[in-house]
Scaffold this motif. Structure first.
Motif, mmCIF file in Angstrom:
data_model
loop_
_atom_site.group_PDB
_atom_site.id
_atom_site.type_symbol
_atom_site.label_atom_id
_atom_site.label_comp_id
_atom_site.label_asym_id
_atom_site.label_seq_id
_atom_site.Cartn_x
_atom_site.Cartn_y
_atom_site.Cartn_z
ATOM 1 N N ALA A 195 34.530 6.832 -42.333
ATOM 2 C CA ALA A 195 33.658 6.133 -42.932
ATOM 3 C C ALA A 195 32.393 6.457 -42.635
ATOM 4 N N ILE A 196 32.156 6.472 -41.413
ATOM 5 C CA ILE A 196 30.596 7.247 -41.000
ATOM 6 C C ILE A 196 30.424 8.670 -41.780
ATOM 7 N N ARG A 197 31.396 9.351 -41.849
ATOM 8 C CA ARG A 197 31.066 10.610 -42.468
ATOM 9 C C ARG A 197 30.894 10.350 -44.036
ATOM 10 N N THR A 198 31.908 9.494 -44.583
ATOM 11 C CA THR A 198 31.446 9.295 -46.073
ATOM 12 C C THR A 198 30.152 8.864 -46.363
ATOM 13 N N ILE A 199 29.618 7.909 -45.454
ATOM 14 C CA ILE A 199 28.276 7.403 -45.869
ATOM 15 C C ILE A 199 27.015 8.445 -45.546
ATOM 16 N N VAL A 200 27.532 9.160 -44.465
ATOM 17 C CA VAL A 200 26.370 10.037 -44.039
ATOM 18 C C VAL A 200 26.168 11.245 -45.093
ATOM 19 N N ARG B 269 34.055 7.019 -57.048
ATOM 20 C CA ARG B 269 35.198 5.816 -57.374
ATOM 21 C C ARG B 269 35.108 4.995 -56.062
ATOM 22 N N GLY B 270 34.006 4.597 -55.856
ATOM 23 C CA GLY B 270 33.583 3.552 -54.729
ATOM 24 C C GLY B 270 33.969 3.943 -53.245
ATOM 25 N N GLU B 271 34.212 5.377 -52.893
ATOM 26 C CA GLU B 271 34.264 5.469 -51.693
ATOM 27 C C GLU B 271 33.401 5.069 -50.614
ATOM 28 N N THR B 272 31.950 5.085 -51.046
ATOM 29 C CA THR B 272 30.992 4.920 -50.417
ATOM 30 C C THR B 272 30.885 3.201 -49.962
ATOM 31 N N VAL B 273 31.473 2.750 -50.985
ATOM 32 C CA VAL B 273 31.390 1.163 -51.040
ATOM 33 C C VAL B 273 32.439 0.851 -50.026
ATOM 34 N N ARG B 274 33.379 1.627 -50.201
ATOM 35 C CA ARG B 274 34.793 1.388 -49.280
ATOM 36 C C ARG B 274 34.367 1.600 -47.587
ATOM 37 N N GLY C 111 20.615 -4.036 -57.182
ATOM 38 C CA GLY C 111 19.510 -3.094 -57.393
ATOM 39 C C GLY C 111 19.935 -1.893 -58.354
ATOM 40 N N LEU C 112 18.620 -1.237 -58.762
ATOM 41 C CA LEU C 112 18.882 -0.191 -59.722
ATOM 42 C C LEU C 112 19.260 1.171 -58.851
ATOM 43 N N ASN C 113 19.818 2.110 -59.547
ATOM 44 C CA ASN C 113 20.130 3.482 -58.839
ATOM 45 C C ASN C 113 20.818 3.192 -57.378
ATOM 46 N N LEU C 114 21.968 2.542 -57.484
ATOM 47 C CA LEU C 114 22.389 2.554 -56.162
ATOM 48 C C LEU C 114 23.550 3.447 -55.999
ATOM 49 N N GLY C 115 23.937 4.331 -57.131
ATOM 50 C CA GLY C 115 25.015 5.141 -57.115
ATOM 51 C C GLY C 115 25.405 5.770 -55.888
ATOM 52 N N LEU C 116 24.371 6.158 -55.094
ATOM 53 C CA LEU C 116 24.373 7.204 -53.806
ATOM 54 C C LEU C 116 25.390 6.173 -52.927
ATOM 55 N N ALA C 117 25.169 4.826 -53.006
ATOM 56 C CA ALA C 117 25.775 4.086 -52.118
ATOM 57 C C ALA C 117 27.141 3.518 -52.485
ATOM 58 N N ILE C 118 27.370 4.035 -53.784
ATOM 59 C CA ILE C 118 28.683 3.512 -54.364
ATOM 60 C C ILE C 118 29.767 4.507 -54.101
ATOM 61 N N GLY C 119 29.233 5.888 -54.601
ATOM 62 C CA GLY C 119 29.982 6.975 -54.412
ATOM 63 C C GLY C 119 31.180 7.072 -55.343
ATOM 64 N N VAL D 253 28.387 -3.138 -53.605
ATOM 65 C CA VAL D 253 26.928 -2.304 -54.119
ATOM 66 C C VAL D 253 26.987 -2.095 -55.514
ATOM 67 N N GLY D 254 25.913 -2.476 -56.101
ATOM 68 C CA GLY D 254 25.462 -2.666 -57.536
ATOM 69 C C GLY D 254 26.613 -3.038 -58.564
ATOM 70 N N GLY D 255 27.493 -3.968 -58.092
ATOM 71 C CA GLY D 255 28.390 -4.530 -58.733
ATOM 72 C C GLY D 255 29.706 -3.729 -58.827
ATOM 73 N N TYR D 256 29.990 -2.743 -58.458
ATOM 74 C CA TYR D 256 30.915 -1.681 -58.285
ATOM 75 C C TYR D 256 32.187 -2.446 -58.690
#
Lengths: 338, 82
Positions: free
Chosen positions: B60-65, A235-240, A225-233, A266-269
């Motif tokens: 991981a929970i903290r990072t996502i939240v 350097r990808g920390e949120t993806v991990r 999708g578009l604008n998924l940056g929040l879920a990428i984080g 997420v988002g092809g990261y």
């Protein structure tokens, strides 16, 4: 799953080396210390620490019975038959050959199409462990609900999963993890993970479509999708982090008997990161070849380091080694001494 | 004035409920002024699941939240209360 042996001045060093070679994160490593590092009494003679390590199999229970179950719950007929051959030597045939289709079940044509040949080659060259960290995500996408692609690779009446294992050599699990079991298990996992990722992104207020790809023993779930940056984080920390939770959920729901390897993107990261790293590694290797001076790259995680090792190993005249420990571990590219 | 982070809280609740065996026992308390602090309580048997080996799941929970809290234009902390 193949064991490798590594050595190092300390157990930690040997462990880092194993992580590099296997290209996995620390929690996916299973190891045994064969020998602690030691010094003779006078401190004159030093012995390296030695360990035996492998990628931790995610399956803890024998699942022999699954061999005989029908794998084709969905997509009707992508992976039938194949019982007649784990015909190991036969798997490197060129794509497009179909001469053996008469040898067995016709559906076998589909098998083998999902093997990431590039990866297999690469891992062979680098002599590294199972290439868990480096799945070729770009190839052979299978969306849920569609039938899997048919690409006439085969060239043998062999079942792809077993066959690929043989091909890659090092990826062999215990005989108990039958290829059929892998397939079924991953399909169940994909439902769980898709539901989780979709639900999570929805909670985050993001608009995404979640698709799964199953390729051999690897399940990739990707939110697109578009604008998924929040879920990428960063350097990808949120993806991990999302991947970590997804694995936790799968492990719990399957009571520790989940098979295969799960990756969430997420988002092809991850794919972008990989492409970036490959190009970066090639540029750096060229620079090293240009002036003959070694270059130390920035510190990276083990999966990223593996991409670098694998990429550079295909280039003549340079070699790689990891240096430093833990978060400071980095790859050094140096010219091969003549 | 107390801080609010509705998206982050929704995400936190979703994550915790997905991970635990007893979702009904999950309780999230919000406190803090300029920064939201979530205190999470779960059933005794679920604490280990929520924390994970070496705190990996908790982190991981903290990072996502935290990522979710960006939508709320605020920063958050997550505490797991034993």
């Amino acid at each position: 799953m193949e064991w490798i042996e590594t050595t190092g001045a300390t157990v930690d060093d040997a462990k880092e080396r194993a992580l590099d070679r296997l290209g996995v994160a620390e929690d996916e490593l299973e190891y045994e210390i064969l020998a602690e590092a030691s010094r003779s009494m006078l401190g004159l003679k030093k012995t390296d620490a030695r360990l035996r390590a492998r990628v931790r199999p995610r399956q803890s229970l024998p699942r022999v019975e699954r061999r005989d179950r029908d794998r084709n719950r969905r997509g009707g007929g992508s992976r039938g038959g194949g019982r007649n051959g784990r015909n190991k030597g036969n798997s490197r045939g060129e794509g497009g050959k179909q001469e053996s289709t008469g040898r067995g079940n016709r559906r076998k044509q589909d098998d083998g199409s999902q093997r990431p040949r590039k990866d297999a080659d690469r891992s062979e060259k680098s002599g590294n462990g199972p290439n868990r960290g480096s799945g070729d995500r770009s190839s052979r996408r299978r969306r849920r609900g569609e039938s899997p692609e048919t690409v006439g690779d085969v060239g043998s009446g062999v079942e792809s999963t077993g066959d690929d294992r043989a091909d890659r050599g090092r990826n062999d699990r215990s005989p108990a993890s039958a290829p059929k079991g892998v397939q079924m298990e991953l399909e169940t996992q994909s439902e769980i993970v898709e539901e989780f990722v979709a639900g999570l992104l929805d909670e985050m207020g993001l608009d995404a479509r979640v698709v799964s790809t199953i390729q051999e023993d690897r399940l990739s779930v990707e939110a697109q999708g578009l604008n998924l940056g929040l879920a990428i984080g960063h350097r990808g920390e949120t993806v991990r982090a999302i991947t970590e939770i997804a694995r936790t959920i799968v492990q719990r729901r399957s009571e520790g008997a989940a098979v295969g390897f799960l990756s969430v993107d997420v988002g092809g990261y991850r794919e972008r990161r990989r492409t970036f790293l490959e190009e970066f590694a090639r540029n750096q290797a060229e620079a090293v070849l240009g002036d003959g001076r070694a270059r130390a790259l920035e510190a990276m995680g083990s999966a990223d380091r593996k991409v670098i090792h694998d990429t550079v190993s295909e280039i003549d005249g340079v070699e790689t080694e990891s240096e430093g420990s833990d978060r400071d571990r980095r790859v050094v590219i140096r010219p091969v001494a003549d | 004035m107390s801080a609010e982070a509705p998206t982050a809280e929704g995400v936190l609740a979703f994550l915790i409920r997905t991970i635990v065996e007893e979702p009904d026992a999950v309780h999230i308390e919000t406190s803090g002024d300029d920064r939201c602090k979530f205190s999470v309580t779960v059933a005794d048997g679920d604490m280990g699941r929520v924390i994970g080996k070496r705190g990996r799941v908790a982190n991981a929970i903290r990072t996502i939240v935290r990522a979710a809290a960006i939508s709320d234009e605020t920063e958050i902390d997550v505490d797991f209360v034993d």
